[in-house]
Design a protein around this motif. Structure first.
Motif, PDB file in Angstrom:
ATOM      1  N   SER A  74      -1.072  -1.866   9.467  1.00 35.61           N
ATOM      2  CA  SER A  74      -2.046  -2.372   8.497  1.00 35.61           C
ATOM      3  C   SER A  74      -1.799  -1.794   7.111  1.00 35.61           C
ATOM      4  O   SER A  74      -1.837  -2.517   6.107  1.00 35.61           O
ATOM      5  CB  SER A  74      -3.466  -2.026   8.969  1.00 35.61           C
ATOM      6  N   LEU A  75      -1.535  -0.495   7.048  1.00 33.57           N
ATOM      7  CA  LEU A  75      -1.328   0.135   5.743  1.00 33.57           C
ATOM      8  C   LEU A  75      -0.026  -0.325   5.096  1.00 33.57           C
ATOM      9  O   LEU A  75       0.023  -0.573   3.888  1.00 33.57           O
ATOM     10  CB  LEU A  75      -1.340   1.654   5.898  1.00 33.57           C
ATOM     11  N   ALA A  76       1.022  -0.439   5.888  1.00 26.68           N
ATOM     12  CA  ALA A  76       2.305  -0.871   5.339  1.00 26.68           C
ATOM     13  C   ALA A  76       2.267  -2.333   4.904  1.00 26.68           C
ATOM     14  O   ALA A  76       2.946  -2.728   3.948  1.00 26.68           O
ATOM     15  CB  ALA A  76       3.419  -0.653   6.367  1.00 26.68           C
ATOM     16  N   HIS A  77       1.459  -3.144   5.593  1.00 25.57           N
ATOM     17  CA  HIS A  77       1.332  -4.556   5.225  1.00 25.57           C
ATOM     18  C   HIS A  77       0.620  -4.701   3.883  1.00 25.57           C
ATOM     19  O   HIS A  77       0.936  -5.597   3.087  1.00 25.57           O
ATOM     20  CB  HIS A  77       0.565  -5.295   6.327  1.00 25.57           C
ATOM     21  N   ALA A  78      -0.369  -3.841   3.627  1.00 25.61           N
ATOM     22  CA  ALA A  78      -1.038  -3.752   2.323  1.00 25.61           C
ATOM     23  C   ALA A  78      -1.695  -5.052   1.888  1.00 25.61           C
ATOM     24  O   ALA A  78      -1.594  -5.460   0.721  1.00 25.61           O
ATOM     25  CB  ALA A  78      -0.060  -3.259   1.257  1.00 25.61           C
ATOM     26  N   ASP A  79      -2.381  -5.695   2.806  1.00 26.03           N
ATOM     27  CA  ASP A  79      -3.160  -6.877   2.439  1.00 26.03           C
ATOM     28  C   ASP A  79      -4.337  -6.413   1.577  1.00 26.03           C
ATOM     29  O   ASP A  79      -5.107  -5.552   1.996  1.00 26.03           O
ATOM     30  CB  ASP A  79      -3.668  -7.564   3.705  1.00 26.03           C
ATOM     31  N   PRO A  80      -4.510  -6.962   0.372  1.00 25.67           N
ATOM     32  CA  PRO A  80      -5.592  -6.492  -0.505  1.00 25.67           C
ATOM     33  C   PRO A  80      -6.989  -6.792   0.022  1.00 25.67           C
ATOM     34  O   PRO A  80      -7.964  -6.223  -0.472  1.00 25.67           O
ATOM     35  CB  PRO A  80      -5.327  -7.220  -1.825  1.00 25.67           C
ATOM     36  N   ALA A  81      -7.096  -7.672   1.037  1.00 25.25           N
ATOM     37  CA  ALA A  81      -8.392  -7.968   1.649  1.00 25.25           C
ATOM     38  C   ALA A  81      -8.617  -7.171   2.929  1.00 25.25           C
ATOM     39  O   ALA A  81      -9.609  -7.388   3.626  1.00 25.25           O
ATOM     40  CB  ALA A  81      -8.516  -9.462   1.939  1.00 25.25           C
ATOM     41  N   SER A  82      -7.720  -6.250   3.237  1.00 24.98           N
ATOM     42  CA  SER A  82      -7.808  -5.478   4.473  1.00 24.98           C
ATOM     43  C   SER A  82      -8.741  -4.282   4.318  1.00 24.98           C
ATOM     44  O   SER A  82      -8.817  -3.654   3.257  1.00 24.98           O
ATOM     45  CB  SER A  82      -6.414  -4.995   4.881  1.00 24.98           C
ATOM     46  N   GLU A  83      -9.402  -3.949   5.410  1.00 25.89           N
ATOM     47  CA  GLU A  83     -10.372  -2.862   5.397  1.00 25.89           C
ATOM     48  C   GLU A  83      -9.732  -1.476   5.331  1.00 25.89           C
ATOM     49  O   GLU A  83     -10.219  -0.589   4.618  1.00 25.89           O
ATOM     50  CB  GLU A  83     -11.257  -2.930   6.657  1.00 25.89           C
ATOM     51  N   LEU A  84      -8.670  -1.253   6.101  1.00 31.29           N
ATOM     52  CA  LEU A  84      -8.154   0.106   6.259  1.00 31.29           C
ATOM     53  C   LEU A  84      -7.513   0.692   4.998  1.00 31.29           C
ATOM     54  O   LEU A  84      -7.689   1.884   4.729  1.00 31.29           O
ATOM     55  CB  LEU A  84      -7.189   0.152   7.440  1.00 31.29           C
ATOM     56  N   PRO A  85      -6.773  -0.071   4.205  1.00 34.82           N
ATOM     57  CA  PRO A  85      -6.274   0.522   2.958  1.00 34.82           C
ATOM     58  C   PRO A  85      -7.399   1.049   2.069  1.00 34.82           C
ATOM     59  O   PRO A  85      -7.284   2.146   1.507  1.00 34.82           O
ATOM     60  CB  PRO A  85      -5.524  -0.638   2.296  1.00 34.82           C
ATOM     61  N   ALA A  86      -8.493   0.295   1.956  1.00 36.70           N
ATOM     62  CA  ALA A  86      -9.622   0.757   1.134  1.00 36.70           C
ATOM     63  C   ALA A  86     -10.239   2.018   1.715  1.00 36.70           C
ATOM     64  O   ALA A  86     -10.630   2.933   0.977  1.00 36.70           O
ATOM     65  CB  ALA A  86     -10.668  -0.344   1.016  1.00 36.70           C
ATOM     66  N   CYS A  87     -10.330   2.082   3.047  1.00 41.71           N
ATOM     67  CA  CYS A  87     -10.862   3.286   3.680  1.00 41.71           C
ATOM     68  C   CYS A  87     -10.003   4.501   3.361  1.00 41.71           C
ATOM     69  O   CYS A  87     -10.513   5.589   3.082  1.00 41.71           O
ATOM     70  CB  CYS A  87     -10.945   3.098   5.193  1.00 41.71           C
ATOM     71  N   MET A  88      -8.694   4.334   3.398  1.00 39.27           N
ATOM     72  CA  MET A  88      -7.796   5.454   3.103  1.00 39.27           C
ATOM     73  C   MET A  88      -7.981   5.950   1.666  1.00 39.27           C
ATOM     74  O   MET A  88      -7.946   7.151   1.394  1.00 39.27           O
ATOM     75  CB  MET A  88      -6.332   5.039   3.331  1.00 39.27           C
ATOM     76  N   VAL A  89      -8.197   5.016   0.749  1.00 45.09           N
ATOM     77  CA  VAL A  89      -8.426   5.398  -0.643  1.00 45.09           C
ATOM     78  C   VAL A  89      -9.763   6.126  -0.778  1.00 45.09           C
ATOM     79  O   VAL A  89      -9.856   7.180  -1.429  1.00 45.09           O
ATOM     80  CB  VAL A  89      -8.377   4.156  -1.557  1.00 45.09           C
ATOM     81  N   ALA A  90     -10.807   5.587  -0.151  1.00 49.97           N
ATOM     82  CA  ALA A  90     -12.128   6.226  -0.221  1.00 49.97           C
ATOM     83  C   ALA A  90     -12.109   7.618   0.394  1.00 49.97           C
ATOM     84  O   ALA A  90     -12.777   8.538  -0.092  1.00 49.97           O
ATOM     85  CB  ALA A  90     -13.163   5.351   0.487  1.00 49.97           C
ATOM     86  N   LEU A  91     -11.340   7.787   1.459  1.00 48.99           N
ATOM     87  CA  LEU A  91     -11.280   9.056   2.175  1.00 48.99           C
ATOM     88  C   LEU A  91     -10.315  10.061   1.543  1.00 48.99           C
ATOM     89  O   LEU A  91     -10.198  11.188   2.025  1.00 48.99           O
ATOM     90  CB  LEU A  91     -10.868   8.806   3.628  1.00 48.99           C
ATOM     91  N   ASN A  92      -9.625   9.636   0.489  1.00 47.97           N
ATOM     92  CA  ASN A  92      -8.638  10.509  -0.167  1.00 47.97           C
ATOM     93  C   ASN A  92      -7.572  10.961   0.830  1.00 47.97           C
ATOM     94  O   ASN A  92      -7.175  12.137   0.873  1.00 47.97           O
ATOM     95  CB  ASN A  92      -9.317  11.721  -0.807  1.00 47.97           C
ATOM     96  N   ALA A  93      -7.118  10.010   1.625  1.00 50.13           N
ATOM     97  CA  ALA A  93      -6.126  10.292   2.662  1.00 50.13           C
ATOM     98  C   ALA A  93      -4.736  10.471   2.058  1.00 50.13           C
ATOM     99  O   ALA A  93      -4.469  10.068   0.917  1.00 50.13           O
ATOM    100  CB  ALA A  93      -6.106   9.158   3.675  1.00 50.13           C
ATOM    101  N   THR A  94      -3.866  11.071   2.840  1.00 46.80           N
ATOM    102  CA  THR A  94      -2.461  11.238   2.473  1.00 46.80           C
ATOM    103  C   THR A  94      -1.588  10.461   3.460  1.00 46.80           C
ATOM    104  O   THR A  94      -1.748  10.595   4.672  1.00 46.80           O
ATOM    105  CB  THR A  94      -2.060  12.724   2.506  1.00 46.80           C
ATOM    106  N   ILE A  95      -0.701   9.638   2.937  1.00 43.19           N
ATOM    107  CA  ILE A  95       0.213   8.846   3.753  1.00 43.19           C
ATOM    108  C   ILE A  95       1.519   9.625   3.906  1.00 43.19           C
ATOM    109  O   ILE A  95       2.117  10.042   2.910  1.00 43.19           O
ATOM    110  CB  ILE A  95       0.503   7.476   3.111  1.00 43.19           C
ATOM    111  N   ILE A  96       1.943   9.825   5.156  1.00 39.48           N
ATOM    112  CA  ILE A  96       3.186  10.560   5.432  1.00 39.48           C
ATOM    113  C   ILE A  96       4.301   9.547   5.664  1.00 39.48           C
ATOM    114  O   ILE A  96       4.223   8.705   6.568  1.00 39.48           O
ATOM    115  CB  ILE A  96       3.041  11.464   6.670  1.00 39.48           C
ATOM    116  N   VAL A  97       5.335   9.642   4.851  1.00 37.35           N
ATOM    117  CA  VAL A  97       6.462   8.711   4.880  1.00 37.35           C
ATOM    118  C   VAL A  97       7.725   9.496   5.204  1.00 37.35           C
ATOM    119  O   VAL A  97       7.945  10.579   4.665  1.00 37.35           O
ATOM    120  CB  VAL A  97       6.600   8.003   3.515  1.00 37.35           C
TER     121      VAL A  97
END
Length: 292
Positions: A115-138
């Motif tokens: 979901s995060l890699a797909h990065a659909d702007p209407a998706s719930e999980l990317p917004a949650c990660m931003v709100a939660l101040n999450a860190t993406i490990i690549v």
């Protein structure tokens, strides 16, 4: 319509997957849950020459508490997030948001990393990660790098992830004392793409926000962390102050127009959600009459 012809390789390790991605570059796509990738291929919106299936890599699956962060493997499925007691205790925003992701059949196969890699702007999980101040490990062949969620999403279906890298995990700060969260979206039917949605994480102390992160989705080409929310931090929130923040939000957003909604409708709904969000987080019914 069906997908164009493609080759298939099942990765036996993260290293093997990275070797394949380096060898094939932009011609390869990573297959995890496949709930977004396969429909796009069947519609011939994308036509990769090689699918690199990482679905059997157990090292990329699971939820683990590590000090003050919750580490979530990229292949952790939506249904596992929904049912996880660790998520419910430490990151309850995700538990609430996941229930809005599509339908059970999709949640049973779809993955967090996908979901995060797909990065659909209407998706719930990317917004949650931003709100939660999450860190993406690549991870790439040269090692790992850590990307703040706010910097990870760069456009419609675009991220900071290169074609030679894998998203392997996400680290989310655990809920602190005074933590509160809010999630809501407007959609034509439950499970449909959101018309406008919001995910928020806050710290409330003595009836005042000491921290407030409000991320909107389906209003831009990526999740938007509302700058207007800063107007509500470290001061008693009154209807007048909330009105000012609502006006600032409307000026800040530049929503797209499509068959679902006009830009004006999306801006209006975002302002409605901000008022509901703040009223709920502060448990203040007197704020519900704030302007929409």
């Amino acid at each position: 319509m069906k997908a164009s012809a493609f080759s298939y390789a099942r990765a036996t390790s993260v290293g093997n997957a990275l070797d394949l991605l380096v060898a094939h570059g932009e011609k390869a796509k990573v297959l995890s849950g496949g709930q977004s990738l396969m429909p796009a291929m069947n519609l011939r919106l994308i036509s990769p020459e090689l699918l690199v299936d990482i679905g059997e890599l157990a090292e990329l699956r699971g939820i683990e508490l590590k000090g003050d962060v919750l580490s979530i493997g990229a292949l952790t499925r939506h249904v596992d997030l929904l049912n996880s007691p660790e998520i419910a205790v430490h990151v309850p925003l995700l538990t609430q948001a996941i229930a809005h992701v599509a339908h059970p059949a999709i949640r049973n196969r779809g993955t967090l990393g996908g979901s995060l890699a797909h990065a659909d702007p209407a998706s719930e999980l990317p917004a949650c990660m931003v709100a939660l101040n999450a860190t993406i490990i690549v991870r790439g062949q040269d090692g790992e790098r850590r990307v703040a969620a706010e910097d990870f999403f760069t456009g419609i279906y675009e991220t900071a992830l290169s074609a030679q890298e894998l998203l392997v995990a996400v680290e989310v700060p655990v809920a602190r004392e005074g933590s509160a969260h809010f999630f809501h979206e407007f959609a034509r039917r439950h499970g449909d793409y959101a018309i406008v949605g919001v995910a928020a994480q806050a710290i409330v102390q003595g009836g005042v926000f000491s921290d407030l992160r409000v991320a909107f989705f389906a209003v831009s080409d990526r999740p938007i962390l509302a700058a207007a929310a800063a107007r509500l931090v470290n001061i008693p929130v009154t209807p007048a102050i909330l009105s000012e923040a609502s006006t600032a939000l409307g000026e800040e957003l530049d929503p797209q127009e499509d068959q679902q909604a006009s830009a004006a409708m999306r801006r209006h709904l975002a302002k409605v959600l901000l008022v509901r969000c703040v009223s709920t987080l502060l448990d203040r019914t007197d704020l519900d009459g704030g302007p929409a």
